[in-house]
Design a protein around this motif. Structure first.
Motif, PDB file in Angstrom:
ATOM      1  N   ALA A   1      -1.699   4.926   5.490  1.00 35.54           N
ATOM      2  CA  ALA A   1      -2.675   4.220   4.651  1.00 35.54           C
ATOM      3  C   ALA A   1      -4.002   4.968   4.620  1.00 35.54           C
ATOM      4  O   ALA A   1      -4.593   5.148   3.546  1.00 35.54           O
ATOM      5  CB  ALA A   1      -2.882   2.799   5.151  1.00 35.54           C
ATOM      6  N   VAL A   2      -4.458   5.431   5.778  1.00 34.78           N
ATOM      7  CA  VAL A   2      -5.718   6.189   5.841  1.00 34.78           C
ATOM      8  C   VAL A   2      -5.603   7.475   5.025  1.00 34.78           C
ATOM      9  O   VAL A   2      -6.535   7.849   4.304  1.00 34.78           O
ATOM     10  CB  VAL A   2      -6.094   6.480   7.312  1.00 34.78           C
ATOM     11  N   ASP A   3      -4.467   8.145   5.117  1.00 31.85           N
ATOM     12  CA  ASP A   3      -4.258   9.378   4.344  1.00 31.85           C
ATOM     13  C   ASP A   3      -4.259   9.100   2.844  1.00 31.85           C
ATOM     14  O   ASP A   3      -4.826   9.869   2.061  1.00 31.85           O
ATOM     15  CB  ASP A   3      -2.941  10.051   4.752  1.00 31.85           C
ATOM     16  N   MET A   4      -3.620   7.999   2.435  1.00 31.19           N
ATOM     17  CA  MET A   4      -3.599   7.645   1.013  1.00 31.19           C
ATOM     18  C   MET A   4      -4.992   7.248   0.524  1.00 31.19           C
ATOM     19  O   MET A   4      -5.376   7.594  -0.602  1.00 31.19           O
ATOM     20  CB  MET A   4      -2.598   6.520   0.758  1.00 31.19           C
ATOM     21  N   LEU A   5      -5.737   6.532   1.353  1.00 28.47           N
ATOM     22  CA  LEU A   5      -7.111   6.187   0.987  1.00 28.47           C
ATOM     23  C   LEU A   5      -7.938   7.453   0.794  1.00 28.47           C
ATOM     24  O   LEU A   5      -8.679   7.581  -0.186  1.00 28.47           O
ATOM     25  CB  LEU A   5      -7.739   5.295   2.067  1.00 28.47           C
TER      26      LEU A   5
ATOM     27  N   VAL B   1     -12.797  -2.043  -4.115  1.00 23.20           N
ATOM     28  CA  VAL B   1     -12.198  -2.882  -3.074  1.00 23.20           C
ATOM     29  C   VAL B   1     -10.739  -3.190  -3.388  1.00 23.20           C
ATOM     30  O   VAL B   1      -9.862  -3.048  -2.533  1.00 23.20           O
ATOM     31  CB  VAL B   1     -13.011  -4.181  -2.878  1.00 23.20           C
ATOM     32  N   GLU B   2     -10.441  -3.626  -4.587  1.00 22.20           N
ATOM     33  CA  GLU B   2      -9.062  -3.983  -4.947  1.00 22.20           C
ATOM     34  C   GLU B   2      -8.124  -2.789  -4.836  1.00 22.20           C
ATOM     35  O   GLU B   2      -6.978  -2.928  -4.409  1.00 22.20           O
ATOM     36  CB  GLU B   2      -9.009  -4.589  -6.354  1.00 22.20           C
ATOM     37  N   GLU B   3      -8.603  -1.615  -5.218  1.00 21.73           N
ATOM     38  CA  GLU B   3      -7.796  -0.387  -5.107  1.00 21.73           C
ATOM     39  C   GLU B   3      -7.456  -0.116  -3.640  1.00 21.73           C
ATOM     40  O   GLU B   3      -6.303   0.198  -3.306  1.00 21.73           O
ATOM     41  CB  GLU B   3      -8.584   0.782  -5.691  1.00 21.73           C
ATOM     42  N   ALA B   4      -8.435  -0.241  -2.762  1.00 21.04           N
ATOM     43  CA  ALA B   4      -8.210   0.008  -1.339  1.00 21.04           C
ATOM     44  C   ALA B   4      -7.239  -1.020  -0.750  1.00 21.04           C
ATOM     45  O   ALA B   4      -6.334  -0.666   0.012  1.00 21.04           O
ATOM     46  CB  ALA B   4      -9.531  -0.024  -0.588  1.00 21.04           C
ATOM     47  N   ILE B   5      -7.398  -2.273  -1.117  1.00 21.74           N
ATOM     48  CA  ILE B   5      -6.509  -3.322  -0.618  1.00 21.74           C
ATOM     49  C   ILE B   5      -5.075  -3.074  -1.071  1.00 21.74           C
ATOM     50  O   ILE B   5      -4.127  -3.252  -0.307  1.00 21.74           O
ATOM     51  CB  ILE B   5      -7.006  -4.716  -1.051  1.00 21.74           C
ATOM     52  N   LYS B   6      -4.906  -2.619  -2.287  1.00 20.88           N
ATOM     53  CA  LYS B   6      -3.565  -2.315  -2.803  1.00 20.88           C
ATOM     54  C   LYS B   6      -2.903  -1.214  -1.970  1.00 20.88           C
ATOM     55  O   LYS B   6      -1.733  -1.308  -1.604  1.00 20.88           O
ATOM     56  CB  LYS B   6      -3.645  -1.898  -4.272  1.00 20.88           C
ATOM     57  N   ILE B   7      -3.653  -0.168  -1.659  1.00 15.98           N
ATOM     58  CA  ILE B   7      -3.119   0.938  -0.838  1.00 15.98           C
ATOM     59  C   ILE B   7      -2.748   0.439   0.549  1.00 15.98           C
ATOM     60  O   ILE B   7      -1.686   0.776   1.084  1.00 15.98           O
ATOM     61  CB  ILE B   7      -4.142   2.096  -0.771  1.00 15.98           C
ATOM     62  N   ILE B   8      -3.604  -0.385   1.129  1.00 12.67           N
ATOM     63  CA  ILE B   8      -3.339  -0.935   2.466  1.00 12.67           C
ATOM     64  C   ILE B   8      -2.053  -1.752   2.450  1.00 12.67           C
ATOM     65  O   ILE B   8      -1.175  -1.587   3.306  1.00 12.67           O
ATOM     66  CB  ILE B   8      -4.538  -1.770   2.940  1.00 12.67           C
ATOM     67  N   LYS B   9      -1.895  -2.626   1.481  1.00 15.12           N
ATOM     68  CA  LYS B   9      -0.725  -3.485   1.406  1.00 15.12           C
ATOM     69  C   LYS B   9       0.560  -2.700   1.121  1.00 15.12           C
ATOM     70  O   LYS B   9       1.641  -3.086   1.554  1.00 15.12           O
ATOM     71  CB  LYS B   9      -0.946  -4.591   0.370  1.00 15.12           C
TER      72      LYS B   9
END
Length: 129
Positions: free
Chosen positions: A21-25, A115-123
């Motif tokens: 997730a961190v790498d994708m962010l 924010v929504e983009e980051a939450i999507k990647i996390i999920k």
């Protein structure tokens, strides 16, 4: 004027999922993120001493609950109690008294517009926000 940032705290079932997730962010330009280990015990994960694949596991609890390495001669009762923790056997892979219920958290600081983009990647990586 610089856009305000928001803090997102998420929890992951494994360090590899948190790292993905961190790498994708980061690949999406969101580089201000940090992986933390959460434990009810001292958290010192020494990869040289707690590496099961290299046959270098000093303690069972070092591999499972990320406990500090404690000398065999000292704190014998504490070592036994940590080894008896339900998470060591795998019977309690969720919850078990930890914030967020998982052993790994990711803290990321993002502009409010992303924010929504980051939450999507996390999920996408099994993270819970």
């Amino acid at each position: 004027m610089q856009e305000k940032e928001q803090t997102i705290i998420s929890y992951f079932p494994s360090s590899t999922k948190a790292q993905t997730a961190v790498d994708m962010l980061a690949a999406n330009g969101l580089t201000d993120s940090h992986i933390k280990r959460t434990s009810r015990y001292g958290v010192t994960f020494d990869t040289e001493r707690n590496n099961a694949t290299a046959n270098l596991a000093e303690t069972q609890t070092g591999l499972t609950v990320f406990s500090m390495n404690t000398p065999n001669e000292e704190n014998a009762a504490e070592r036994v109690l940590m080894a008896a923790d339900p998470s060591v056997s795998g019977l309690s892979s969720r919850g078990n008294g930890m914030a967020g219920g998982h052993a790994f958290s990711v803290v990321v600081f993002v502009p409010q517009s992303r924010v929504e983009e980051a939450i999507k990647i996390i999920k996408q990586n099994d993270g819970e926000v």
